[in-house]
Design an enzyme around this catalytic site. Structure first.
Site, short mmCIF file in Angstrom:
data_model
loop_
_atom_site.label_atom_id
_atom_site.label_comp_id
_atom_site.label_asym_id
_atom_site.label_seq_id
_atom_site.Cartn_x
_atom_site.Cartn_y
_atom_site.Cartn_z
N THR A 228 -10.04 8.08 18.15
CA THR A 228 -8.59 7.82 18.04
C THR A 228 -7.73 8.93 18.64
OG1 THR A 228 -8.65 8.79 15.85
CG2 THR A 228 -8.86 6.40 15.99
N CYS B 37 15.96 -5.46 38.88
CA CYS B 37 15.89 -4.92 40.23
C CYS B 37 17.24 -4.31 40.61
CB CYS B 37 15.49 -6.02 41.22
SG CYS B 37 15.10 -5.37 42.85
N CYS C 78 -12.98 12.65 15.69
CA CYS C 78 -12.00 12.45 14.64
C CYS C 78 -10.90 13.52 14.75
CB CYS C 78 -12.69 12.52 13.28
SG CYS C 78 -11.56 12.15 11.95
N CYS D 240 14.82 -10.88 36.47
CA CYS D 240 14.31 -10.22 37.68
C CYS D 240 15.48 -9.58 38.42
CB CYS D 240 13.59 -11.23 38.56
SG CYS D 240 14.59 -12.67 38.98
N CYS E 232 16.57 -17.21 34.14
CA CYS E 232 17.00 -16.27 33.10
C CYS E 232 17.72 -15.08 33.72
CB CYS E 232 15.82 -15.81 32.27
SG CYS E 232 14.70 -14.74 33.18
#
Ligand SMILES: Cc1cc2nc3c(=O)[nH]c(=O)nc-3n(C[C@H](O)[C@H](O)[C@H](O)COP(=O)(O)OP(=O)(O)OC[C@H]3O[C@@H](n4cnc5c(N)ncnc54)[C@H](O)[C@@H]3O)c2cc1C
Ligand SMILES: Cc1cc2nc3c(=O)[nH]c(=O)nc-3n(C[C@H](O)[C@H](O)[C@H](O)COP(=O)(O)O)c2cc1C
Ligand code: SF4
Ligand code: SF4
Ligand code: SF4
Lengths: 450, 459
Positions: B205, B357, B139, B353, B350
């Site tokens: 956590t 790049c 904890c 890529c 779209c």
């Protein structure tokens, strides 16, 4: 009224009318907008932008919505298209930006660009903020004729660039077809007038309503008194059926829609029980849907060619069909029948295409009707221009890529010019581009003098 | 049908899905509901020493990272250990274990770092009949300021010492729950082993601050006008935990240690990944807190169907199968070559890529062909980095294809052949036994442009 024709007002109760004429696409709320925005892929060299006649940076404005900056988003939209709010409501997006959206290829379902655009522009307008500022005064003054989308877009851009504009409008109200023509359920809550007020709030635009070119003012005077003139007067006339004398009940669709748009009580409008609409464009679809929503029982559109040739988009056609409108194709009216001076039926002749030419087949059928709407196209009222010697072709003003007419110092755009596609968004693009061309020409002239 | 049952640290469970020590396991009411839904086991919410219970804040104690449609991707909390009296918890544990003998019930503990404290609590816990204990050394907030939780877990010597006390003073299996807030997870794991732990569980956590409300300039979550750091969990932490699990599973010193995998498990798939990396079972907290206990039904059926499809009869059959494939960077094969390839039938154009790049990587994807929009990888520029594969919105539209032995990598001009690691590479000044490339050099098409990548001497 004759016993055989059935025209009445108040066919539907007020509550049904209110429902039928409510906003057809309810606005997105903030959360819906964020989720819808998330679907945008922020494409490189985005196809949707190229498909928008005003080339709004769509991926950018959507990303601004997604990141919680709707006012910045609205600015991105309005920078390119000052009527982004109206266009979000009336653009046939299914044949423009949304048709090009790559999400169609991915999952057959585009990003809701139109509704997102509305979300951003509504947010800005509701905030009451002014995001545009005028450049220092140039000392130039320009006359803009016509207060429709083309004229207003031109005036706004010119005012922003520091020029002084005088806007001459024949009617008593600005907005053009936004105010008088667009289907009532696309522009609710007096949006057209609110948008006009927003556009004028930049300042520098002097409005002269009730001033018609050719009646109250002359083009030659404008050319003499102003540094440049922009003509954006739309199409004031309508085509006729050429079927001889028309009995009562034969109505000009555009005129009726104007009456509907200005009406404060939809229940007062005269509505036939059986209605026929002649035409295949946006006007035909709009009058058919609206008269059906006003309570007509049977509404039939008669179009002279196949449904695929109708100018109204498939989406608009489906909308009308969902409203219960019947679309009959390959037919044209040949005779109007009336009793006691009132329309009772129309005789339709079947048509077909022979070598690309439309011909009647000789066979006819009769459609009983109480009202018949003519929605067969609008025309330029050219007499007011003809004297000036301005080049006109196919009933429209001829312009070059810069929207310049054959007359030096005179530009034109919107429905009144040749080669356009008769859409609000294209009229806005014309007005804006003409303003930029006027600005460039005035600047060039100024530096030539200096 | 596959057998999902497990024996973890000597503790039997009908399936590998346990609820991690947290609010879902804070009292009998929750635990019984969880068992009814099918959870194989629970680790009871951490108990502290006898006396007045800790006090939690009563303002917001949780925060979250949301997706645009408000899915919870990451979660954080500033909650302490149980705030109910010890006696009440012990009595409920006893009753629940008696009523549900086939389910695993492990009790999480956190008491001050003194032998007396542990000697005091261990017998009363053992008396409940629970199956084992988990030591909460993880904890990272609140309790750590009082010298417990991650304050112990961050010091291997303490981990070893306390583990040893627990083994000395009780007969129960001991699971040591590790904190990820350390630079090398293997150190506390080894310490737990030295102390005699039966297993480790990880992760607890991660130190975190969820954000700042930029209207009020208030860090989040805040309570009563101030904020404090909390512990991060949920889907977002899975990669961090997977790495730590794999480190323990592949390190010779700890490879035989049983591991309970925790962190971001939302579906059966996540569980399979933990098991593949060596975990003997898994624990879940956030997914249960976000969706309720019924998520376990999807986990159990998914795991069972997967195992049937893959012919794994038991969890042990597939446990650790991915571990031998983990190694250090220096052992990766630098002579392996892969190139991105776009499936034009799937491409929706779209352009992402290309722009990724072009702007940020190796300028290897063109954006037009014969004047029309078209996206294609230029093999002579592609370094196989995977960026385009990751940014493409269409699954499997871009793939990385390995170049077969004997083919030419036209970017470097070398034949694809052999296996050299950095330790054998001539560019490594420290290489003891540098090997020249095995493949022949046929000439690169873009040598000048990529001089930085291919500094092999031309033959
Ligand atoms: C019924 C109907 C529905 C439509 N629906 C859609 C739709 O859903 N979506 C869409 O994108 N488009 C639609 N359109 C088309 C769109 O409305 C027009 O393309 C657009 O309004 C054209 O703008 P404009 O400025 O060129 O002309 P207009 O809007 O026609 O404006 C011209 C203005 O000039 C004024 N004027 C005319 N003559 C003179 C003169 N001599 N002197 C001074 N002022 C003059 C007029 O009063 C008017 O205000 C529709 C059109 C109609 C008729
Ligand atoms: C609200 C909350 C309280 C927690 N309390 C404890 C606790 O008392 N003892 C403990 O060992 N871990 C505690 N944890 C950590 C969880 O048991 C678990 O290790 C962590 O949340 C990672 O798993 P997850 O990603 O499935 O949530 C708590 C987590 C949350 C969210
Ligand atoms: S094409 Fe569609 S996904 Fe791509 S930028 Fe335009 S709206 Fe977004
Ligand atoms: S989840 Fe329950 S306890 Fe927590 S704030 Fe909401 S209502 Fe209150
Ligand atoms: S990212 Fe994928 S879908 Fe988009 S252009 Fe590249 S290959 Fe096509």
């Amino acid at each position: 009224m004759s016993a055989s024709s059935d025209i009445a007002s108040g066919r539907l109760p007020a509550a049904t009318l209110a429902e039928n004429f409510a906003d057809i696409h309810a606005p997105l709320d903030r959360f819906e907008a964020r989720v819808a925005a998330e679907r945008c892929l922020f494409c490189y060299d985005a196809p949707c932008v190229k498909a928008c006649p005003t080339t709004i940076d769509i991926p950018l404005f959507i990303r601004q919505i997604a990141s919680g900056n709707p006012v910045g988003s609205a600015k991105t939209i309005l920078d390119q298209n000052i009527m982004g709010g109206m266009c979000a409501r009336v653009c046939p997006t299914e044949t423009l930006c949304e048709e090009a959206c790559v999400r169609n290829a991915a999952e057959g379902n585009p990003v809701e660009i139109g509704r997102l655009q509305r979300f951003a522009t509504d947010t800005l307008m509701q905030s009451g903020k002014q995001v545009f500022h005028r450049a220092p005064p140039t000392g130039k003054s320009i006359a803009v004729v016509g207060g429709g989308p083309a004229g207003l877009a031109c005036a706004h851009r010119l005012a922003k660039l520091g020029h002084d504009v005088t806007l001459f409008e024949a009617s008593e109200k600005l907005g053009g077809l936004n105010e008088f023509g667009i289907a009532a359920y696309k522009s609710t809550d007096d949006f057209a007038a609110r948008e006009v007020a927003f556009i004028l709030s930049i300042g520098g635009i002097k409005v002269e309503t009730g001033k018609r070119l050719g009646r109250d003012i002359a083009l030659s005077h404008l050319m003499a008194d102003y540094d440049a003139v922009f003509l954006g007067m739309g199409l004031g006339g309508t085509n006729t059926l050429d079927l001889g004398e028309e009995p009562a009940g034969v109505i000009d669709a555009v005129e009726y829609i104007a009456q509907l748009r200005q009406s404060t009580d939809l229940a007062s409008l005269p509505v036939g029980r059986r209605v026929v609409v002649i035409g295949g464009g946006m006007t035909a679809i709009d009058i058919a849907s609206q008269i059906k929503r006003l309570g007509a029982e049977e509404v039939t559109i008669v179009y002279r060619r196949g449904q695929d040739r109708m100018n109204a988009s498939t989406y608009e056609q489906h909308l009308a069909q969902t409203d219960g409108v019947l679309i009959r194709t390959w037919g044209k009216p040949v005779r109007l029948h009336g009793v006691g001076g009132h329309l009772t039926s129309v005789e339709i002749e079947h048509t077909r295409e022979v070598d690309g030419k439309l011909v009647g087949t000789g066979e006819t059928y009769t459609l009983p009707c109480d009202q018949l709407f003519k929605a067969i196209g609008q025309t330029l009222l050219a007499d007011e221009l003809e004297a000036s010697g301005i080049a006109i072709k196919g009933g429209r003003i001829v312009v070059d890529v810069n929207r310049q007419t054959s007359l030096a110092g005179v530009w034109a755009g919107g429905d009144c010019v040749a080669g356009g596609d008769d859409l609000t968004v294209s009229a806005v693009a014309d007005g804006r581009d003409a303003a930029m061309a006027i600005h460039a020409s005035l600047k060039a002239a100024a530096s030539a003098v200096a | 049908m596959a057998d999902l049952s497990t024996t973890f640290a000597g503790i039997k469970s009908p399936n590998p899905f346990w609820l991690a020590s947290a609010p879902p396991t804070d009292k009998a009411y929750n635990v019984v509901r969880a068992y009814k839904e099918g959870w194989g086991g629970v680790v009871w919410k951490t108990l502290g020493e006898d006396g007045p219970p800790v006090v939690n804040v009563s303002g917001p104690r949780y925060g979250a990272i949301h997706s645009q449609d408000r899915r919870v991707y990451g979660f954080n909390n500033i909650e302490l250990i149980t705030d109910r009296p010890l006696a009440v918890n012990l009595q409920e544990i006893k009753q629940v274990k008696r009523d549900w003998p086939d389910r695993a019930l492990v009790v999480s503990l956190m008491v001050p770092c003194t032998e007396e404290s542990w000697k005091a609590i261990l017998p009363v816990v053992e008396e409940t009949g629970c199956d084992g204990i988990e030591l909460n050394f993880g904890c990272p907030h609140g309790m750590s300021e009082r010298g417990m939780g991650s304050a112990v877990g961050q010091v291997p010597e303490y981990v070893e010492m306390v583990t040893r006390w627990c083994k000395q003073h009780s007969r129960m299996p001991v699971i040591v729950k590790l904190t990820p807030n350390v630079s090398d997870i293997r150190k506390p794991a080894e310490a737990a082993m030295r102390g005699g732990a039966d297993a480790v569980s990880l992760i607890n956590t991660i130190n975190s601050l969820m954000g700042v409300d930029i209207d009020t300039m208030m860090p989040l979550p805040s309570t009563g006008g101030y904020a404090t750091h909390g512990g991060y969990c949920g889907a977002a932490v899975k990669p961090i935990s997977l790495n730590m699990v794999s480190e323990i599973a592949r390190t010779p010193a700890t490879r035989n240690l049983s591991i309970s995998g925790i962190g971001g498990i939302e579906t059966w798939r996540d569980a399979v990944e933990y098991i593949a990396l060596g975990a003997g079972n898994v624990q879940v907290c956030t997914a249960a807190m976000v969706y309720g206990f019924r998520v376990v039904k999807e986990m159990i059926t998914g795991l069972s169907d997967y195992m049937d499809a893959k012919c794994y009869r038991s969890i042990e059959d597939m446990r650790g199968l991915a571990v031998p494939k983990m190694t250090d960077w220096q052992y990766l094969n630098l002579d392996y070559v892969a190139k991105a390839k776009i499936n034009q039938d799937l491409c929706i154009q779209c352009g992402r890529c290309h722009i990724s790049c072009e702007d940020t990587s190796h300028q290897a994807i063109s954006s037009e062909k014969d004047g029309v929009r078209h996206f294609e990888v230029r093999e002579e520029d592609c370094v196989g980095c995977n960026l385009c594969v990751l940014v493409c919105p269409v699954e499997n539209c871009i793939t990385l294809e390995s170049k077969p032995e004997g083919s030419i990598d036209i970017r470097t001009g070398y034949e694809v052949k052999g296996h050299r690691t950095w330790l054998e590479h001539p560019n490594n000044p420290g290489a003891t036994n540098p090997k020249p490339p095995a493949g022949k050099y046929v000439g690169a098409q873009h040598v000048e442009k990529h001089a930085d990548f291919c500094s092999e001497p031309a033959e």
